[in-house]
Design a protein around this motif. Structure first.
Motif, mmCIF file in Angstrom:
data_model
loop_
_atom_site.group_PDB
_atom_site.id
_atom_site.type_symbol
_atom_site.label_atom_id
_atom_site.label_comp_id
_atom_site.label_asym_id
_atom_site.label_seq_id
_atom_site.Cartn_x
_atom_site.Cartn_y
_atom_site.Cartn_z
ATOM 1 N N THR A 1 -3.780 5.986 1.356
ATOM 2 C CA THR A 1 -2.851 5.341 2.281
ATOM 3 C C THR A 1 -3.567 4.875 3.542
ATOM 4 O O THR A 1 -3.063 4.009 4.257
ATOM 5 C CB THR A 1 -1.699 6.287 2.680
ATOM 6 N N ASN A 2 -4.736 5.451 3.821
ATOM 7 C CA ASN A 2 -5.498 5.097 5.017
ATOM 8 C C ASN A 2 -6.526 4.000 4.752
ATOM 9 O O ASN A 2 -6.666 3.062 5.549
ATOM 10 C CB ASN A 2 -6.230 6.321 5.567
ATOM 11 N N ILE A 3 -7.270 4.125 3.644
ATOM 12 C CA ILE A 3 -8.404 3.225 3.412
ATOM 13 C C ILE A 3 -8.369 2.533 2.057
ATOM 14 O O ILE A 3 -9.292 1.802 1.705
ATOM 15 C CB ILE A 3 -9.751 3.967 3.559
ATOM 16 N N GLY A 4 -7.312 2.744 1.269
ATOM 17 C CA GLY A 4 -7.252 2.146 -0.052
ATOM 18 C C GLY A 4 -7.989 2.982 -1.084
ATOM 19 O O GLY A 4 -8.528 4.045 -0.798
ATOM 20 N N HIS A 5 -8.017 2.469 -2.300
ATOM 21 C CA HIS A 5 -8.630 3.163 -3.438
ATOM 22 C C HIS A 5 -10.102 2.760 -3.527
ATOM 23 O O HIS A 5 -10.437 1.621 -3.816
ATOM 24 C CB HIS A 5 -7.897 2.765 -4.720
ATOM 25 N N LEU A 6 -10.982 3.715 -3.270
ATOM 26 C CA LEU A 6 -12.415 3.439 -3.313
ATOM 27 C C LEU A 6 -13.025 3.642 -4.701
ATOM 28 O O LEU A 6 -14.248 3.652 -4.855
ATOM 29 C CB LEU A 6 -13.163 4.317 -2.298
ATOM 30 N N VAL A 7 -12.179 3.817 -5.706
ATOM 31 C CA VAL A 7 -12.592 3.909 -7.119
ATOM 32 C C VAL A 7 -13.705 4.954 -7.265
ATOM 33 O O VAL A 7 -13.442 6.137 -7.141
ATOM 34 C CB VAL A 7 -13.021 2.524 -7.661
ATOM 35 N N THR A 8 -14.945 4.524 -7.522
ATOM 36 C CA THR A 8 -16.035 5.462 -7.775
ATOM 37 C C THR A 8 -16.401 6.303 -6.557
ATOM 38 O O THR A 8 -17.090 7.319 -6.688
ATOM 39 C CB THR A 8 -17.291 4.709 -8.258
ATOM 40 N N ALA A 9 -15.959 5.906 -5.375
ATOM 41 C CA ALA A 9 -16.203 6.702 -4.167
ATOM 42 C C ALA A 9 -14.923 7.369 -3.674
ATOM 43 O O ALA A 9 -14.924 7.981 -2.614
ATOM 44 C CB ALA A 9 -16.793 5.817 -3.065
ATOM 45 N N GLY A 10 -13.845 7.265 -4.442
ATOM 46 C CA GLY A 10 -12.550 7.761 -4.000
ATOM 47 C C GLY A 10 -12.499 9.268 -3.812
ATOM 48 O O GLY A 10 -11.969 9.774 -2.819
ATOM 49 N N ALA B 1 9.579 6.592 -2.172
ATOM 50 C CA ALA B 1 10.522 5.917 -3.061
ATOM 51 C C ALA B 1 10.208 4.435 -3.224
ATOM 52 O O ALA B 1 10.545 3.830 -4.248
ATOM 53 C CB ALA B 1 11.941 6.096 -2.518
ATOM 54 N N LYS B 2 9.568 3.819 -2.218
ATOM 55 C CA LYS B 2 9.248 2.397 -2.280
ATOM 56 C C LYS B 2 7.848 2.125 -2.837
ATOM 57 O O LYS B 2 7.410 0.979 -2.866
ATOM 58 C CB LYS B 2 9.340 1.784 -0.878
ATOM 59 N N ALA B 3 7.179 3.150 -3.286
ATOM 60 C CA ALA B 3 5.807 2.980 -3.777
ATOM 61 C C ALA B 3 5.759 2.054 -4.983
ATOM 62 O O ALA B 3 6.588 2.137 -5.890
ATOM 63 C CB ALA B 3 5.215 4.333 -4.140
ATOM 64 N N SER B 4 4.768 1.155 -4.974
ATOM 65 C CA SER B 4 4.600 0.248 -6.112
ATOM 66 C C SER B 4 3.139 0.148 -6.548
ATOM 67 O O SER B 4 2.781 -0.737 -7.316
ATOM 68 C CB SER B 4 5.132 -1.148 -5.756
ATOM 69 N N GLY B 5 2.302 1.046 -6.044
ATOM 70 C CA GLY B 5 0.891 1.020 -6.429
ATOM 71 C C GLY B 5 -0.028 1.205 -5.230
ATOM 72 O O GLY B 5 0.407 1.510 -4.117
ATOM 73 N N THR B 6 -1.293 0.967 -5.447
ATOM 74 C CA THR B 6 -2.298 1.158 -4.405
ATOM 75 C C THR B 6 -3.001 -0.154 -4.092
ATOM 76 O O THR B 6 -2.716 -1.191 -4.706
ATOM 77 C CB THR B 6 -3.326 2.227 -4.831
ATOM 78 N N VAL B 7 -3.876 -0.116 -3.124
ATOM 79 C CA VAL B 7 -4.701 -1.270 -2.773
ATOM 80 C C VAL B 7 -6.165 -0.872 -2.870
ATOM 81 O O VAL B 7 -6.506 0.307 -2.815
ATOM 82 C CB VAL B 7 -4.387 -1.776 -1.341
ATOM 83 N N SER B 8 -7.025 -1.845 -3.004
ATOM 84 C CA SER B 8 -8.453 -1.548 -3.129
ATOM 85 C C SER B 8 -9.084 -1.384 -1.752
ATOM 86 O O SER B 8 -8.550 -1.837 -0.740
ATOM 87 C CB SER B 8 -9.170 -2.664 -3.903
ATOM 88 N N GLY B 9 -10.207 -0.733 -1.731
ATOM 89 C CA GLY B 9 -10.943 -0.532 -0.487
ATOM 90 C C GLY B 9 -12.423 -0.490 -0.743
ATOM 91 O O GLY B 9 -12.875 -0.388 -1.887
ATOM 92 N N SER B 10 -13.203 -0.586 0.320
ATOM 93 C CA SER B 10 -14.661 -0.546 0.218
ATOM 94 C C SER B 10 -15.198 0.623 1.022
ATOM 95 O O SER B 10 -14.681 0.946 2.096
ATOM 96 C CB SER B 10 -15.286 -1.851 0.740
ATOM 97 N N GLY B 11 -16.221 1.258 0.491
ATOM 98 C CA GLY B 11 -16.810 2.366 1.222
ATOM 99 C C GLY B 11 -17.993 2.955 0.477
ATOM 100 O O GLY B 11 -18.186 2.713 -0.713
ATOM 101 N N LEU B 12 -18.793 3.706 1.214
ATOM 102 C CA LEU B 12 -19.952 4.386 0.651
ATOM 103 C C LEU B 12 -19.992 5.803 1.202
ATOM 104 O O LEU B 12 -19.820 6.009 2.402
ATOM 105 C CB LEU B 12 -21.243 3.640 1.001
ATOM 106 N N VAL B 13 -20.169 6.766 0.323
ATOM 107 C CA VAL B 13 -20.222 8.173 0.732
ATOM 108 C C VAL B 13 -21.438 8.832 0.089
ATOM 109 O O VAL B 13 -21.686 8.650 -1.093
ATOM 110 C CB VAL B 13 -18.954 8.934 0.300
ATOM 111 N N VAL B 14 -22.190 9.587 0.893
ATOM 112 C CA VAL B 14 -23.316 10.377 0.378
ATOM 113 C C VAL B 14 -23.187 11.793 0.934
ATOM 114 O O VAL B 14 -22.979 11.977 2.143
ATOM 115 C CB VAL B 14 -24.681 9.782 0.778
#
Length: 220
Positions: free
Chosen positions: A150-159, A34-47
């Protein structure tokens, strides 16, 4: 080989808060809350190493998980907004993946969702998942749901790949990681009458004798 990478210089380099937007106002991703207001960014690499099942068996490879089905579409002018799908379009995509997999949705007991914690996106996602599942079952609150954001943020292209790695590791250890920052459901989401519940604590992943199965809804 399939991979993705996201590198953010600062915590919120990609997402700034604006009411109704994707950036969190308090620096936390509160997916489905109910208190959600969006996400946060994060960094990461996945192969990932992807291989046909018959080839992996032939070569004696260690197989971590099997991808049984996928769904891809674009609801074009029917989208709710430029970046948000509509319920029908997303439900069709989920049903396509279920049909290709050939498995009973009642045996799919975890979903790692897109879960950005936005007022627009979260209700659409649960409504679409519910519509897709209701084509097969009327059972309620049997499938856990969470979001790696919620754990690592939004990794966009690696999400999407981050969600895949999370769920494969969850299968390996037979536990479902908690989706963080969830206290009270978004009032626009009817979890009680849906097949889903938000998994808020580390839980043993049990089934009634069938294999561990899950769905990803990354929408990346």
């Amino acid at each position: 080989m399939a991979g993705g990478v996201s590198l953010q210089v600062s915590r919120n380099d990609a997402f700034f808060y604006q009411e109704g937007g994707i950036g969190s106002g308090d620096g936390h991703c509160r997916a489905f809350d109910a208190k959600a207001s969006g996400t946060v960014s994060g960094s990461g690499l996945v192969v990932l190493v992807l291989k046909r099942l018959e080839d992996a068996i032939r070569d004696g490879d260690q197989i971590h998980a099997i991808i049984r089905g996928v769904g891809i579409n674009n609801d074009g002018s029917e989208k709710n907004s430029f970046t948000a799908p509509n319920v029908d379009g997303q439900a069709e995509c989920i049903v396509e993946a279920i049909e290709m997999s050939g498995v009973d949705p009642e045996t799919i007991t975890y979903i790692d969702a897109h879960g950005t914690g936005t007022d627009l996106g979260d209700p659409i996602e649960i409504a679409a998942l519910t519509k897709a599942y209701r084509a097969y079952t009327k059972k309620k609150q049997f499938c856990a749901i969470g979001s790696v954001k919620t754990n690592i943020g939004h990794l966009v292209t690696a999400g999407g790949l981050a969600s895949l790695v999370k769920t494969v590791l969850a299968m390996k250890h037979r536990v479902i990681p908690p989706s963080l920052n969830f206290e009270e459901p978004n009032p626009k989401i009817d979890f009680i009458n849906s097949p889903f519940y938000v998994n808020t604590k580390l839980s043993e992943w049990k089934t009634d004798g069938f294999p561990l199965r899950q769905v990803l809804v990354p929408l990346e």
